[in-house]
Design a protein around this motif. Sequence first.
Motif, PDB file in Angstrom:
ATOM      1  N   ALA A 111       0.856  -1.191   0.000  1.00  0.00           N
ATOM      2  CA  ALA A 111       0.000   0.000   0.000  1.00  0.00           C
ATOM      3  C   ALA A 111       0.886   1.233   0.000  1.00  0.00           C
ATOM      4  O   ALA A 111       0.553   2.271   0.566  1.00  0.00           O
ATOM      5  N   SER A 112       2.072   1.072  -0.602  1.00  0.00           N
ATOM      6  CA  SER A 112       3.017   2.159  -0.837  1.00  0.00           C
ATOM      7  C   SER A 112       3.374   2.920   0.432  1.00  0.00           C
ATOM      8  O   SER A 112       3.920   2.346   1.367  1.00  0.00           O
ATOM      9  N   HIS A 113       3.034   4.200   0.496  1.00  0.00           N
ATOM     10  CA  HIS A 113       3.428   5.076   1.598  1.00  0.00           C
ATOM     11  C   HIS A 113       2.422   5.063   2.736  1.00  0.00           C
ATOM     12  O   HIS A 113       2.582   5.800   3.702  1.00  0.00           O
ATOM     13  N   ASN A 114       1.384   4.242   2.639  1.00  0.00           N
ATOM     14  CA  ASN A 114       0.364   4.187   3.688  1.00  0.00           C
ATOM     15  C   ASN A 114       0.864   3.362   4.873  1.00  0.00           C
ATOM     16  O   ASN A 114       1.688   2.461   4.712  1.00  0.00           O
ATOM     17  N   PRO A 115       0.370   3.627   6.078  1.00  0.00           N
ATOM     18  CA  PRO A 115       0.841   2.901   7.267  1.00  0.00           C
ATOM     19  C   PRO A 115       0.501   1.423   7.231  1.00  0.00           C
ATOM     20  O   PRO A 115      -0.431   0.995   6.542  1.00  0.00           O
ATOM     21  N   GLY A 116       1.291   0.619   7.969  1.00  0.00           N
ATOM     22  CA  GLY A 116       1.086  -0.822   8.025  1.00  0.00           C
ATOM     23  C   GLY A 116       0.841  -1.289   9.442  1.00  0.00           C
ATOM     24  O   GLY A 116       1.153  -0.603  10.410  1.00  0.00           O
ATOM     25  N   GLY A 117       0.274  -2.483   9.563  1.00  0.00           N
ATOM     26  CA  GLY A 117      -0.013  -3.049  10.880  1.00  0.00           C
ATOM     27  C   GLY A 117      -1.321  -3.815  10.847  1.00  0.00           C
ATOM     28  O   GLY A 117      -2.030  -3.813   9.831  1.00  0.00           O
ATOM     29  N   PRO A 118      -1.689  -4.478  11.935  1.00  0.00           N
ATOM     30  CA  PRO A 118      -2.876  -5.339  11.962  1.00  0.00           C
ATOM     31  C   PRO A 118      -4.175  -4.630  11.613  1.00  0.00           C
ATOM     32  O   PRO A 118      -5.107  -5.274  11.117  1.00  0.00           O
ATOM     33  N   THR A 119      -4.276  -3.339  11.870  1.00  0.00           N
ATOM     34  CA  THR A 119      -5.502  -2.603  11.541  1.00  0.00           C
ATOM     35  C   THR A 119      -5.248  -1.526  10.493  1.00  0.00           C
ATOM     36  O   THR A 119      -6.114  -0.686  10.244  1.00  0.00           O
ATOM     37  N   GLU A 120      -4.066  -1.561   9.882  1.00  0.00           N
ATOM     38  CA  GLU A 120      -3.716  -0.522   8.909  1.00  0.00           C
ATOM     39  C   GLU A 120      -3.894  -1.022   7.477  1.00  0.00           C
ATOM     40  O   GLU A 120      -4.736  -1.858   7.217  1.00  0.00           O
ATOM     41  N   ASP A 121      -3.067  -0.551   6.556  1.00  0.00           N
ATOM     42  CA  ASP A 121      -3.349  -0.723   5.133  1.00  0.00           C
ATOM     43  C   ASP A 121      -2.602  -1.884   4.493  1.00  0.00           C
ATOM     44  O   ASP A 121      -1.482  -2.220   4.889  1.00  0.00           O
ATOM     45  N   PHE A 122      -3.232  -2.444   3.478  1.00  0.00           N
ATOM     46  CA  PHE A 122      -2.638  -3.507   2.671  1.00  0.00           C
ATOM     47  C   PHE A 122      -3.090  -3.290   1.238  1.00  0.00           C
ATOM     48  O   PHE A 122      -4.096  -2.624   0.980  1.00  0.00           O
TER      49      PHE A 122
END
Length: 542
Positions: A111-122
Amino acid sequence: MIKIVPTTPYPDQKPGTSGLRKKVPQFQQKNYAENFIQSIFDSLEGFDNKILVIGGDGRYYNREVIQIAIKMAAANGFGKVMVGRGGILSTPAASNLIRKYGAFGGIILSASHNPGGPTEDFGIKYNASNGGPASEKITDAIYARTKVIDSYRICDDPDISLDVPGIKHVDEMEVAVVDPVEDYAALMETLFDFPAIKTMIQSGFRVAFDAMSAVTGPYAKEILENRLGAAKGSVKNFMPLPDFGGHHPDPNLVHARALYDEMMGPDAPDFGAASDGDGDRNLIIGKGIFVTPSDSVAMLAANAHLAPGYAAGLAGIARSMPTSGAADRVAEKLGIGMYETPTGWKFFGNLLDAGMVTICGEESAGTGSSHVREKDGLWAVLLWLNILAVRNESVKDIVTKHWAAFGRNYYSRHDYEEVDSDAANGLVDNLRDQLATLPGKKFGELVVQTADDFAYIDPVDHSVSKNQGIRILFEGGSRVVFRLSGTGTSGATLRVYIERYEPDASRHDLDTQEALADLIAVADEIAEITKRTGRLKPSVIT
């Protein structure tokens, strides 16, 4: 063994400018990822026994979806999958693998520059055989298929180890787990004068690179420190983490603030840079000066001939419509073609494949060239270093001399993130309703010259892309552009681009926001941003 699994469609799988992006919990819904991947395969023809490249930026849920994609590729008839060790491949490195090994295409999980994590972006996107993002024709076909899909194919094999390079098999399909960095680093050595850059660094030139706990860490560590001799520790946050260390992996002045503060400090390194989640964006900062992405495109194009890979000159330059006109003046001086496209790297693909352009850029920190079919953050960093090594000048000197020669485009982007979608769409509809009546109107000293909703006719295949952003151009060369972004996952992001051209070198040292203040006020007045969104100020200013 191949299984055919019944499924039901999801109504929300329309790809944006860079594939399908949603929150992780949405992708974790039953068959959600499987439906989209099968819809990709169902929309393609002729891939039997061909190569598929698979990789991602290491964000949360990356490994799980890679295992699914590998098993589905085997069940759908691909002959071989190439996957980066640990599931890691930067987006430009994936593009290079597709091109170098003649792959049919690739699936990139990011998801490029978007945040990551269990409730974030993919995200999941498909890249075609040229190494670039799928065309609108393909993404439209994928979306159409997602709305009616009733089954998907997958091999009932155990997961393979992604951490040990080598050849494995899923059913009868070969899976090659490859070093994610080696082929990309080798390509960079063909484009740039590594010995000259290394000599500069060894003479005391200091580099600071923030990998933002994202995918370019291993690439920057290998190239900048191991091959070019930058001091150990020059590459910070180099370990890719599923949640990017809790940070937002967007290389801008908000999310890479620590790097900016270091570069503005009394003991600043000579050159600072950062890259984003999947490695396709870049931030360039010299000692005491930030280089806007729009300026960077122009300056790289003006000096590209100093690097071995571009010594023969450029075929042309392309920029996205919201990007400033700084590169236009470079193209005019060089006597080469200049192309203005909609936002989205896929629009550069036809121009690159046709040999009409060599360097492309977007104001959103994406810059690249004909070496791959994606924007490439580390490529931009290395080209800057090559230029610095040859010119033996500081970043600030190069920037100020460029402005003196071409004029300065004061430029800023104001992002209003996670705006209510209905409010954002209402704002844009209201702007469209005003287009016919705006020309000739005065706002203080500003007079509207033209106003339109940008439409693009591809000079190669003559396809037409409409409604690509609302432009308001003022007499004297200033402009304001409004556009809803397709890269977010929550609500809508309204982007407002403000630009003023200043040819007078004695006025090149103004504060950017002050230089644009009247245009910023007019943008709010015409679009009714505060009234319609309730926002008193942007979420991010770059």
